[in-house]
Design a protein around this motif. Structure first.
Motif, PDB file in Angstrom:
ATOM      1  N   ARG A  62      15.180 -15.113 -17.335  1.00  0.00           N
ATOM      2  CA  ARG A  62      15.788 -16.582 -17.925  1.00  0.00           C
ATOM      3  C   ARG A  62      14.758 -15.698 -19.471  1.00  0.00           C
ATOM      4  NH1 ARG A  62      13.797 -20.243 -14.740  1.00  0.00           N
ATOM      5  NH2 ARG A  62      12.058 -20.132 -14.771  1.00  0.00           N
ATOM      6  N   LEU A  63      13.681 -15.502 -19.527  1.00  0.00           N
ATOM      7  CA  LEU A  63      13.082 -14.580 -20.765  1.00  0.00           C
ATOM      8  C   LEU A  63      13.668 -13.203 -21.255  1.00  0.00           C
ATOM      9  CD1 LEU A  63       9.882 -14.880 -22.274  1.00  0.00           C
ATOM     10  CD2 LEU A  63       9.105 -13.413 -21.125  1.00  0.00           C
ATOM     11  N   THR A  64      13.879 -12.589 -20.397  1.00  0.00           N
ATOM     12  CA  THR A  64      14.083 -11.364 -20.730  1.00  0.00           C
ATOM     13  C   THR A  64      15.452 -11.709 -21.624  1.00  0.00           C
ATOM     14  OG1 THR A  64      15.325 -10.332 -18.541  1.00  0.00           O
ATOM     15  CG2 THR A  64      12.484  -9.929 -19.787  1.00  0.00           C
ATOM     16  N   ALA A  65      16.706 -12.353 -20.563  1.00  0.00           N
ATOM     17  CA  ALA A  65      17.883 -12.319 -21.178  1.00  0.00           C
ATOM     18  C   ALA A  65      18.120 -13.571 -22.457  1.00  0.00           C
ATOM     19  CB  ALA A  65      18.905 -13.474 -19.775  1.00  0.00           C
ATOM     20  N   SER A  66      16.755 -13.953 -23.017  1.00  0.00           N
ATOM     21  CA  SER A  66      17.379 -15.473 -24.107  1.00  0.00           C
ATOM     22  C   SER A  66      17.236 -15.344 -25.031  1.00  0.00           C
ATOM     23  CB  SER A  66      15.387 -16.297 -24.035  1.00  0.00           C
ATOM     24  OG  SER A  66      14.815 -15.587 -24.546  1.00  0.00           O
ATOM     25  N   THR A  67      17.995 -15.853 -25.752  1.00  0.00           N
ATOM     26  CA  THR A  67      18.271 -15.219 -27.191  1.00  0.00           C
ATOM     27  C   THR A  67      16.938 -14.399 -27.813  1.00  0.00           C
ATOM     28  OG1 THR A  67      20.534 -16.435 -27.067  1.00  0.00           O
ATOM     29  CG2 THR A  67      19.421 -15.871 -29.487  1.00  0.00           C
ATOM     30  N   ALA A  68      15.883 -15.464 -27.827  1.00  0.00           N
ATOM     31  CA  ALA A  68      14.635 -15.918 -28.972  1.00  0.00           C
ATOM     32  C   ALA A  68      14.296 -14.411 -28.337  1.00  0.00           C
ATOM     33  CB  ALA A  68      13.762 -16.569 -28.310  1.00  0.00           C
ATOM     34  N   TRP A  69      14.025 -13.749 -27.238  1.00  0.00           N
ATOM     35  CA  TRP A  69      13.147 -12.674 -27.048  1.00  0.00           C
ATOM     36  C   TRP A  69      14.041 -11.367 -28.118  1.00  0.00           C
ATOM     37  CZ3 TRP A  69       9.196 -10.807 -24.219  1.00  0.00           C
ATOM     38  CH2 TRP A  69       9.703  -9.601 -23.020  1.00  0.00           C
ATOM     39  N   ARG A  70      15.378 -10.918 -27.758  1.00  0.00           N
ATOM     40  CA  ARG A  70      16.168 -10.598 -28.047  1.00  0.00           C
ATOM     41  C   ARG A  70      16.268 -10.493 -29.982  1.00  0.00           C
ATOM     42  NH1 ARG A  70      20.095 -12.481 -24.318  1.00  0.00           N
ATOM     43  NH2 ARG A  70      21.409 -12.754 -26.157  1.00  0.00           N
ATOM     44  N   VAL A  71      15.482 -11.673 -30.424  1.00  0.00           N
ATOM     45  CA  VAL A  71      15.472 -11.332 -31.882  1.00  0.00           C
ATOM     46  C   VAL A  71      14.169 -10.707 -32.180  1.00  0.00           C
ATOM     47  CG1 VAL A  71      15.218 -13.403 -33.589  1.00  0.00           C
ATOM     48  CG2 VAL A  71      17.689 -13.503 -32.255  1.00  0.00           C
ATOM     49  N   TRP A  72      13.422 -11.801 -31.472  1.00  0.00           N
ATOM     50  CA  TRP A  72      12.020 -11.027 -31.245  1.00  0.00           C
ATOM     51  C   TRP A  72      11.747  -9.572 -31.646  1.00  0.00           C
ATOM     52  CZ3 TRP A  72       7.188 -11.507 -33.315  1.00  0.00           C
ATOM     53  CH2 TRP A  72       6.267 -10.492 -32.650  1.00  0.00           C
ATOM     54  N   GLY A  77      11.561  -4.313 -34.456  1.00  0.00           N
ATOM     55  CA  GLY A  77      12.036  -3.295 -34.900  1.00  0.00           C
ATOM     56  C   GLY A  77      12.603  -3.322 -36.495  1.00  0.00           C
ATOM     57  N   ILE A  78      13.116  -3.935 -37.005  1.00  0.00           N
ATOM     58  CA  ILE A  78      12.959  -4.216 -38.556  1.00  0.00           C
ATOM     59  C   ILE A  78      11.762  -4.202 -39.371  1.00  0.00           C
ATOM     60  CG2 ILE A  78      13.576  -5.497 -40.396  1.00  0.00           C
ATOM     61  CD1 ILE A  78      16.134  -3.990 -39.187  1.00  0.00           C
ATOM     62  N   ALA A  79      10.685  -4.481 -38.843  1.00  0.00           N
ATOM     63  CA  ALA A  79       9.254  -5.085 -39.601  1.00  0.00           C
ATOM     64  C   ALA A  79       8.693  -3.533 -39.776  1.00  0.00           C
ATOM     65  CB  ALA A  79       8.060  -5.858 -39.184  1.00  0.00           C
ATOM     66  N   VAL A  80       8.612  -2.647 -38.409  1.00  0.00           N
ATOM     67  CA  VAL A  80       8.233  -1.580 -38.396  1.00  0.00           C
ATOM     68  C   VAL A  80       8.753  -0.910 -39.451  1.00  0.00           C
ATOM     69  CG1 VAL A  80       7.816  -0.246 -36.768  1.00  0.00           C
ATOM     70  CG2 VAL A  80       7.265  -2.114 -35.909  1.00  0.00           C
ATOM     71  N   LEU A  81      10.816  -1.117 -38.890  1.00  0.00           N
ATOM     72  CA  LEU A  81      11.170   0.005 -40.196  1.00  0.00           C
ATOM     73  C   LEU A  81      10.599  -0.354 -41.573  1.00  0.00           C
ATOM     74  CD1 LEU A  81      13.459   1.887 -40.221  1.00  0.00           C
ATOM     75  CD2 LEU A  81      14.720   0.012 -41.191  1.00  0.00           C
ATOM     76  N   LEU A  82      10.198  -1.445 -42.399  1.00  0.00           N
ATOM     77  CA  LEU A  82       9.999  -1.370 -43.561  1.00  0.00           C
ATOM     78  C   LEU A  82       9.177  -1.113 -44.150  1.00  0.00           C
ATOM     79  CD1 LEU A  82      11.379  -5.073 -43.351  1.00  0.00           C
ATOM     80  CD2 LEU A  82      12.698  -2.524 -44.704  1.00  0.00           C
ATOM     81  N   ILE A 125      14.808  -2.414 -29.742  1.00  0.00           N
ATOM     82  CA  ILE A 125      13.991  -2.714 -31.374  1.00  0.00           C
ATOM     83  C   ILE A 125      15.196  -1.260 -32.460  1.00  0.00           C
ATOM     84  CG2 ILE A 125      11.652  -2.744 -30.665  1.00  0.00           C
ATOM     85  CD1 ILE A 125      11.195   0.201 -30.613  1.00  0.00           C
ATOM     86  N   SER A 126      16.077  -0.740 -31.957  1.00  0.00           N
ATOM     87  CA  SER A 126      17.061   0.011 -32.639  1.00  0.00           C
ATOM     88  C   SER A 126      16.622  -0.664 -34.285  1.00  0.00           C
ATOM     89  CB  SER A 126      17.958   0.324 -31.804  1.00  0.00           C
ATOM     90  OG  SER A 126      18.768   1.494 -32.935  1.00  0.00           O
ATOM     91  N   PRO A 127      16.635  -0.521 -35.230  1.00  0.00           N
ATOM     92  CA  PRO A 127      16.930  -0.620 -36.714  1.00  0.00           C
ATOM     93  C   PRO A 127      18.336  -0.869 -37.222  1.00  0.00           C
ATOM     94  CG  PRO A 127      14.796   0.756 -36.590  1.00  0.00           C
ATOM     95  CD  PRO A 127      15.298   1.055 -34.967  1.00  0.00           C
ATOM     96  N   SER A 128      18.917   0.786 -36.432  1.00  0.00           N
ATOM     97  CA  SER A 128      20.253   0.662 -36.678  1.00  0.00           C
ATOM     98  C   SER A 128      20.854  -0.357 -35.808  1.00  0.00           C
ATOM     99  CB  SER A 128      20.524   1.885 -36.469  1.00  0.00           C
ATOM    100  OG  SER A 128      20.398   2.644 -35.337  1.00  0.00           O
ATOM    101  N   ARG A 129      21.044  -0.458 -34.553  1.00  0.00           N
ATOM    102  CA  ARG A 129      21.607  -1.554 -33.986  1.00  0.00           C
ATOM    103  C   ARG A 129      21.398  -3.225 -35.062  1.00  0.00           C
ATOM    104  NH1 ARG A 129      23.657  -2.352 -28.674  1.00  0.00           N
ATOM    105  NH2 ARG A 129      23.548  -0.026 -27.700  1.00  0.00           N
TER     106      ARG A 129
END
Length: 440
Positions: A62-72, A77-82, A125-129
């Motif tokens: 449930r955790l790995t399939a949740s939207t919150a997990w993916r959004v995190w 990834g975006i934070a690291v990119l910036l 974590i792919s920033p391009s995705r």
């Protein structure tokens, strides 16, 4: 980070207080014994991605399939990119800029080895995705679908070209440790990914993003997989067997394996002396050598697999891609052997530098005073045995993966003799790889 970054953590003969002859003999014996045991005891296919594996704990699924997990992870990834992008643009053009360490150490080595443990990290974590997803949300379109269908015939060839572009930058380009050059490479990479995502959707990233393809292949050796949308725990070899045989897969593994071998070769005394004595520019020689290593791996794999023979309904020309997945454990074995110390020691340096991205004495992450543990450097015999073990284990797993695919494809009367050419290729990879590891 000092100029030792250029060493790529290979060490070499001075770090390997073992006999080359003994290491090769042991490795070849391990392959031959493994093949013999498999030929006797493993005569029917054992892996099926549609049925293999045991359900993971429900809470983890449930955790790995949740939207919150993916959004995190996308936000991470975006934070690291910036943050790293800030260092790349505003930081000093020197080796102490953490941008270089993140690019060459944490991404190229760390993310790939982490994928072996937990699954396809780069995809998460792919920033391009993520940027493609955000653009699709703004334009009310689907990120999974672009303007055109991704051409099936292209397969993984764009990723193979992208991987070659990376190893060329790292191993051949004279300005590989200049922030400006690496920054330009990353900008071009991100632009191509975003354009490809807009044109072909998420399928483009799965086939053309060099980091995602590499990470996803490495993740096939993890114990985590998906079956009917459910998280399962299964044998890494069962997961590896689920790699889709598509055009360009041979090119991907050839670049990954061939470039690692070249990285050892270019540090060898014979090559250094040859380059110094040659009238041809060293840049040209290194370009030719890198290309030769990658092509040689691809040719050896293609010949070894196409010589196995074919079963009913299988085209001989399709065999290289069908067996290419068996090289993935070998690649990971050599990555561990070549870059583990590099990752551990320069990874620590990079973490310290990340706290001070502009080299002004800041400590944003609280890691600026992080010490560097040099335990691996101070224990060369352990490191040597670990390197040889990683290489041998990678080849043994490769033989098992190839045998499983052979019993799936080859007629029963041809399963043993049909595999001999591929076994010879594996032995050649082992001998050549260990020789280069010791010669570096």
């Amino acid at each position: 980070m000092d100029d030792r970054l250029l060493a790529h953590g290979l060490g070499g003969a001075k770090d390997l207080p073992l006999s080359l002859e003994l290491a090769i003999a042991g490795a070849v014996a391990a392959l031959v014994v493994s093949f013999t045991v498999l030929a006797i005891a493993w005569r029917k296919p054992r892996y099926d991605a549609a049925t293999s594996g045991h359900p993971a704990p429900a809470w983890l699924d449930r955790l790995t399939a949740s939207t919150a997990w993916r959004v995190w992870w996308r936000a991470f990834g975006i934070a690291v990119l910036l943050y790293v992008g800030w260092a790349a643009v505003a930081g000093p053009d020197t080796l102490v800029n953490p941008f270089l360490g993140v690019f060459y150490v944490l991404v190229w080595v760390g993310v790939m080895l982490l994928s072996v443990l937990v699954g396809p990290v780069w995809k998460a974590i792919s920033p391009s995705r993520t940027i493609n997803l955000l653009l699709a949300k703004v334009s009310a379109s689907s990120p999974g679908e672009g303007l055109y269908a991704y051409p099936t015939r292209l397969g993984y060839w764009p990723a193979a070209l992208g991987l070659f572009a990376f190893v060329w930058l790292e191993l051949v380009y004279p300005s590989s440790t200049e922030v400006g050059a690496v920054r330009l490479w990353c900008a071009a990479y991100l632009a191509i990914m975003l354009l490809g995502g807009a044109l072909f959707g998420d399928k483009f990233f799965a086939h053309a993003d060099p980091f995602e393809v590499y990470s996803s292949l490495a993740a096939k050796l993890s114990v985590w997989g998906r079956r009917d949308g459910r998280l399962v725990v299964r044998s890494p070899l069962a997961d590896l067997d689920s790699v889709a045989a598509k055009p360009g897969l041979v090119g991907v593994v050839a670049v990954l394996f061939g470039s690692t071998a070249f990285d050892s070769f270019r540090e060898s005394e014979r090559w250094v002396q040859f380059v110094q004595a040659s009238s041809v520019d060293s840049f040209v020689l290194n370009n030719l050598a890198l290309l030769a290593f990658c092509v040689a791996v691809g040719v050896i794999l293609a010949v070894g697999t196409m010589a196995t023979g074919v079963g009913e309904g299988v085209r001989r020309s399709a065999l290289p891609d069908l067996f290419a997945h068996s090289v993935v454990p070998i690649i990971i074995g050599y990555i561990v052997a070549h870059y583990l110390r590099y990752l551990v020691e320069y990874g620590q340096i990079t973490l310290a530098q990340l706290s001070d991205p502009l080299s002004r004495g800041d400590n944003y992450l609280g890691t600026a005073d992080l010490g560097v543990n040099l335990w691996l450097t101070y224990h060369p015999e352990f490191l040597a045995r670990l390197k040889v073990l990683a290489v041998v284990l990678g080849h043994v797993l490769g033989v098992i993966a190839a045998h499983e695919r052979a019993v799936q494809l080859l007629p029963a009367k041809h399963q043993l003799t049909g595999q001999l050419p591929l076994l010879f290729a594996m032995v050649g990879f082992t001998v050549g790889g260990l020789y280069l590891l010791f010669a570096a």
